[in-house]
Design an enzyme around this catalytic site. Structure first.
Site, short mmCIF file in Angstrom:
data_model
loop_
_atom_site.label_atom_id
_atom_site.label_comp_id
_atom_site.label_asym_id
_atom_site.label_seq_id
_atom_site.Cartn_x
_atom_site.Cartn_y
_atom_site.Cartn_z
N LYS A 73 0.86 -1.19 0.00
CA LYS A 73 0.00 0.00 0.00
C LYS A 73 0.88 1.23 0.00
O LYS A 73 2.00 1.19 0.52
CB LYS A 73 -0.89 0.01 1.26
CG LYS A 73 -2.11 0.89 1.14
CD LYS A 73 -3.11 0.24 0.22
CE LYS A 73 -4.53 0.62 0.51
NZ LYS A 73 -5.44 -0.40 -0.01
N1 GLU Z 1 -7.04 0.02 -3.25
C1 GLU Z 1 -7.81 -1.13 -3.55
C2 GLU Z 1 -7.87 -2.07 -2.36
O1 GLU Z 1 -7.73 -1.66 -1.24
C3 GLU Z 1 -7.38 -1.79 -4.85
C4 GLU Z 1 -5.97 -2.30 -4.89
C5 GLU Z 1 -5.55 -2.78 -6.26
O2 GLU Z 1 -6.37 -2.77 -7.17
O3 GLU Z 1 -4.39 -3.14 -6.40
O4 GLU Z 1 -8.13 -3.23 -2.49
#
Ligand code: GLU
Length: 378
Positions: free
Chosen positions: A68
């Site tokens: 993240k």
């Molecule tokens: N931000 C989204 C999540 O928390 C998507 C992450 C992604 O598509 O890599 O799952």
């Protein structure tokens, strides 16, 4: 952890903000996860979100570990050109740790398709060729996948339908409350309504809205397109975000920030199904209360996994230079989401567990098995 200096539009002031990128598990393949722009972003928060991504990808059996990123800034405070400069500088600061085989960012709260387009462009400029597969959640014209923008909300509703079926409830008799009207909340509300549920409550940062006779999602979207926020929407009673969570409904879908359902308000929730679109909307203490009340929980690492699943489809399409139809994407998404539901439910029933614990065990044990099989070097 990086420092991102960027010029404000007056070209006199230079602002410095903190940026982060956390890679939680490198065992499963490249890491994957969104980038969040929010004024409360911190290293601790980004780390927790990265860990959730690991269990989420493992539960969905995707070949990724979790990651993240985040920038500690309020994006609504910045102009488009300021956002572009900030995004490009952040990309440069983390350029050595991201890459299509290394770590693949995507949108999260406060970022969108445009942010991903700037990251893809900055990365491509640096390596000297277009690398579409370095991020997902891009605009379709730049190699984004059909269905990606709706995927998180759609996936959540696929699960809500499975849960309703399991509990012998008919979607067309269900009322639903959705907290949040961003990408996840608005698409969840749209899909719930398409499946026959009545949306009796909805909220965004400006206010909550309640109408026991049902809110028209198309009209809500039109209002937000014109006025930016839900506030002022005619034909509904205004409620606070706190009151919204306690409204009478069959399905409650928290699709905003973490820590919304707590020890303090959990006992007052009236829903039968809690469909978590946000990451971490329920605290540990609240979870126990919900379990005692018999609320059926679709836990976040499963509930919002539709987004990263279609991100995986996007990455596969980009690396192979092919594109799937929307129908193919939604069918594959449905299959992956519902198979994981079945695996989780079977484990929960077999071992006498709640759905969250069962989903976590499904994800964690897959990572543990992979780690053991890879062994220790040398
Ligand atoms: N931000 C989204 C999540 O928390 C998507 C992450 C992604 O598509 O890599 O799952």
């Amino acid at each position: 952890m990086v420092c991102i200096p960027f010029r404000r539009d007056d070209y006199k002031h230079i602002e410095n903000v903190f940026g982060y990128r956390v890679q939680h598990t490198l065992t499963m393949g490249p890491t994957k996860g969104g980038i969040r722009y929010h004024e409360d972003v911190s290293l601790g928060e980004v780390s927790a979100l990265a860990m959730w991504m690991t269990w989420k990808c493992a539960l969905m059996q995707l070949p990724f570990g979790g990651a993240k990123g985040g920038v500690r800034i309020d994006p609504t405070d910045l102009s488009r050109s300021e956002l572009q400069r900030l995004t490009r500088r952040y990309t440069m600061e983390i350029i050595n740790v991201i890459g299509p085989d290394r770590d693949i960012p995507a949108p999260d709260m406060g970022t969108n398709e445009q942010t991903m387009a700037w990251i893809m462009d900055t990365y491509s400029q640096q390596v000297g060729r277009t690398v579409r597969e370095v991020v997902t959640g891009k605009p379709v014209v730049l190699g984004g996948s059909l269905g990606r923008s709706e995927a998180t909300g759609r996936g959540l509703v696929f699960l809500a339908c499975k849960a309703a079926e399991y509990l012998n409830m008919k979607m067309s008799d269900c009322s639903a409350v959705v907290q949040g009207f961003g990408n996840v909340g608005s698409n969840a509300a749209k899909c719930l309504a398409e499946n026959g549920a009545k949306i009796v409550g909805i909220s965004d940062v400006s206010c909550g809205l309640h109408n026991p006779d049902g809110l028209n999602v198309a009209a809500l979207l039109k209002h937000v397109a014109e006025h930016r926020v839900l506030k002022g929407f005619p034909g509904a009673t205004e409620v606070t975000n706190r009151e919204l969570l306690e409204l009478d409904c069959d399905i409650l879908a928290p699709c905003a920030l973490q820590n919304q359902i707590t020890e303090e308000n959990a006992s007052r929730l009236k829903c039968r199904i809690l469909a978590e679109g946000a990451n971490g909307p329920t605290t540990l203490e609240a979870d126990r209360i919900l379990q005692d009340k018999g609320v059926f929980v679709l836990p976040d690492i499963h509930g919002n996994a539709g987004g990263v699943t279609v991100s995986y489809f996007e990455w596969v399409q980009d690396t192979q230079n092919l594109s799937w139809t929307l129908e193919e994407i939604n069918d594959r998404l449905h299959k992956i989401m519902t198979e994981a539901f079945q695996r989780t439910l079977t484990r929960a029933q077999r071992d006498g567990l709640d759905m969250r614990t069962a989903a976590l065990i499904e994800g964690i044990s897959r990572v543990a098995e992979a780690k053991l099989l890879r062994g220790l070097f040398p």
